[in-house]
Design a protein around this motif. Structure first.
Motif, PDB file in Angstrom:
ATOM      1  N   GLN A 135       0.178   9.289 -15.708  1.00 40.10           N
ATOM      2  CA  GLN A 135       0.399  10.693 -15.377  1.00 40.10           C
ATOM      3  C   GLN A 135       1.884  11.034 -15.396  1.00 40.10           C
ATOM      4  OE1 GLN A 135      -1.701  10.653 -11.604  1.00 40.10           O
ATOM      5  NE2 GLN A 135      -3.362  11.879 -12.446  1.00 40.10           N
ATOM      6  N   ILE A 136       2.695  10.150 -14.872  1.00 41.22           N
ATOM      7  CA  ILE A 136       4.141  10.389 -14.833  1.00 41.22           C
ATOM      8  C   ILE A 136       4.714  10.431 -16.244  1.00 41.22           C
ATOM      9  CG2 ILE A 136       6.357   9.424 -14.108  1.00 41.22           C
ATOM     10  CD1 ILE A 136       4.940   8.345 -11.626  1.00 41.22           C
ATOM     11  N   LEU A 158       6.449  17.350 -12.919  1.00 33.43           N
ATOM     12  CA  LEU A 158       7.164  16.077 -12.896  1.00 33.43           C
ATOM     13  C   LEU A 158       7.824  15.852 -11.544  1.00 33.43           C
ATOM     14  CD1 LEU A 158       8.144  13.583 -14.415  1.00 33.43           C
ATOM     15  CD2 LEU A 158      10.092  14.925 -15.229  1.00 33.43           C
ATOM     16  N   TRP A 159       8.419  16.895 -10.992  1.00 35.19           N
ATOM     17  CA  TRP A 159       9.076  16.790  -9.680  1.00 35.19           C
ATOM     18  C   TRP A 159       8.068  16.400  -8.600  1.00 35.19           C
ATOM     19  CZ3 TRP A 159       8.165  20.064  -5.400  1.00 35.19           C
ATOM     20  CH2 TRP A 159       9.055  19.907  -4.338  1.00 35.19           C
ATOM     21  N   LEU A 160       6.874  16.935  -8.676  1.00 36.34           N
ATOM     22  CA  LEU A 160       5.844  16.641  -7.687  1.00 36.34           C
ATOM     23  C   LEU A 160       5.372  15.202  -7.798  1.00 36.34           C
ATOM     24  CD1 LEU A 160       4.423  18.395  -5.520  1.00 36.34           C
ATOM     25  CD2 LEU A 160       2.514  18.635  -7.111  1.00 36.34           C
ATOM     26  N   LEU A 161       5.191  14.713  -9.016  1.00 33.29           N
ATOM     27  CA  LEU A 161       4.744  13.338  -9.208  1.00 33.29           C
ATOM     28  C   LEU A 161       5.802  12.329  -8.785  1.00 33.29           C
ATOM     29  CD1 LEU A 161       2.937  13.597 -12.682  1.00 33.29           C
ATOM     30  CD2 LEU A 161       1.870  13.304 -10.444  1.00 33.29           C
ATOM     31  N   LYS A 217       0.514   5.862  -7.431  1.00 32.35           N
ATOM     32  CA  LYS A 217      -0.760   6.129  -6.767  1.00 32.35           C
ATOM     33  C   LYS A 217      -1.903   5.900  -7.742  1.00 32.35           C
ATOM     34  CE  LYS A 217      -3.160   9.677  -4.100  1.00 32.35           C
ATOM     35  NZ  LYS A 217      -3.098  11.052  -3.581  1.00 32.35           N
ATOM     36  N   ARG A 218      -2.927   5.219  -7.285  1.00 25.88           N
ATOM     37  CA  ARG A 218      -4.096   4.956  -8.127  1.00 25.88           C
ATOM     38  C   ARG A 218      -5.322   5.640  -7.545  1.00 25.88           C
ATOM     39  NH1 ARG A 218      -0.775   0.718  -8.216  1.00 25.88           N
ATOM     40  NH2 ARG A 218      -0.325  -0.298 -10.200  1.00 25.88           N
ATOM     41  N   THR A 253       0.804  -1.214   0.000  1.00 29.00           N
ATOM     42  CA  THR A 253       0.000   0.000   0.000  1.00 29.00           C
ATOM     43  C   THR A 253       0.839   1.267   0.000  1.00 29.00           C
ATOM     44  OG1 THR A 253      -0.103  -0.003   2.420  1.00 29.00           O
ATOM     45  CG2 THR A 253      -1.842  -1.186   1.250  1.00 29.00           C
ATOM     46  N   ARG A 254       2.130   1.188   0.249  1.00 31.48           N
ATOM     47  CA  ARG A 254       2.956   2.387   0.260  1.00 31.48           C
ATOM     48  C   ARG A 254       3.104   2.916  -1.161  1.00 31.48           C
ATOM     49  NH1 ARG A 254       8.207   1.077  -1.263  1.00 31.48           N
ATOM     50  NH2 ARG A 254       8.701  -1.143  -1.228  1.00 31.48           N
ATOM     51  N   ARG A 255       3.215   4.207  -1.286  1.00 33.83           N
ATOM     52  CA  ARG A 255       3.289   4.835  -2.597  1.00 33.83           C
ATOM     53  C   ARG A 255       4.594   5.592  -2.729  1.00 33.83           C
ATOM     54  NH1 ARG A 255      -0.207   1.621  -4.833  1.00 33.83           N
ATOM     55  NH2 ARG A 255      -2.324   1.814  -4.015  1.00 33.83           N
ATOM     56  N   LYS A 256       5.368   5.226  -3.719  1.00 32.40           N
ATOM     57  CA  LYS A 256       6.625   5.929  -3.965  1.00 32.40           C
ATOM     58  C   LYS A 256       6.387   7.196  -4.773  1.00 32.40           C
ATOM     59  CE  LYS A 256      11.187   5.321  -6.069  1.00 32.40           C
ATOM     60  NZ  LYS A 256      11.918   5.803  -4.896  1.00 32.40           N
ATOM     61  N   PHE A 257       5.382   7.182  -5.639  1.00 34.84           N
ATOM     62  CA  PHE A 257       5.114   8.291  -6.529  1.00 34.84           C
ATOM     63  C   PHE A 257       3.808   8.994  -6.152  1.00 34.84           C
ATOM     64  CE2 PHE A 257       7.190   4.930  -9.202  1.00 34.84           C
ATOM     65  CZ  PHE A 257       8.452   5.491  -9.152  1.00 34.84           C
ATOM     66  N   GLY A 258       3.623  10.179  -6.703  1.00 33.82           N
ATOM     67  CA  GLY A 258       2.429  10.955  -6.408  1.00 33.82           C
ATOM     68  C   GLY A 258       1.378  10.879  -7.483  1.00 33.82           C
TER      69      GLY A 258
END
Length: 202
Positions: free
Chosen positions: A64-65, A153-156, A200-201, A54-59
């Motif tokens: 989207q990325i 991109l930096w935020l994601l 993230k979904r 369940t942990r998310r590395k990306f935003g």
């Protein structure tokens, strides 16, 4: 027969609280960023193994990325190209004293000049479109768009702040945007491929 009273009940509660947690009891899972993931109220040993997923590395999602990466790539190349044109414009204007003009008129003969150099000291051309000034304006406005693409991109990707600073410098240092873009593209693709389930979904 032992008497049961308030003290007896307190001792029983204390003994229950002091019992060690069974080994098969689910425990919080350590994330890669050092934070601990809280378990849901209905957690079971079978569900505990799913907490790590369940942990998310990306935003954001991979789509989207990749979309943000494509926009960043185009913005980096356009901004880098106009930055080089801006360097040429600064050299011709402030060292040689000339601006590139389009659709101007020769001040002495009155002839139309489709494309020519304006001598800023003599004013040999009048009217027309100053391409040199246009390059300066376009680069200034497009640099804002480039910064927004970098920030998206930096935020994601959830990178540290120094990464954003390096990306932003690509729009003001000649040739740096091309170098940084190649490194950012390679790093982004590698991280997304290495963490296919971390996006993230919604």
């Amino acid at each position: 027969m032992p008497r049961s009273g308030p003290h007896t009940r307190i001792n029983e509660v204390t003994k229950v609280a002091d019992k060690p947690t069974p080994k098969n009891q689910p425990q919080p899972v350590e994330r890669t960023d050092g934070k601990r993931v809280p378990l849901p109220a209905d957690a079971t040993p079978q569900k505990a193994g799913n907490v790590r997923a369940t942990r998310r590395k990306f935003g954001g999602t991979q789509a989207q990325i990749r979309g943000a990466l494509a926009i960043y790539k185009y913005c980096a190349w356009i901004s880098g190209t106009f930055l080089l044109l801006l360097v040429v414009e600064m050299v011709t204007r402030y060292i040689f004293g000339y601006d590139l003009m389009a659709g101007a008129t020769n001040a002495s003969t009155g002839e139309s000049v489709a494309l020519g150099w304006l001598n800023r000291d003599t004013g040999n051309l009048t009217g027309g479109l100053n391409i040199s000034t246009g390059v300066l304006i376009i680069h200034g406005w497009f640099y804002v768009i480039y910064l927004l693409a970098c920030f998206r991109l930096w935020l994601l990707m959830r990178w540290p702040l120094p990464q954003l600073i390096v990306m932003a410098l690509g729009g003001v240092v000649p040739f740096l945007s091309f170098i940084v873009e190649r490194r950012i593209h390679r790093e982004t693709v590698a991280q997304v491929a290495a963490n296919p389930k971390s996006a993230k979904r919604y």
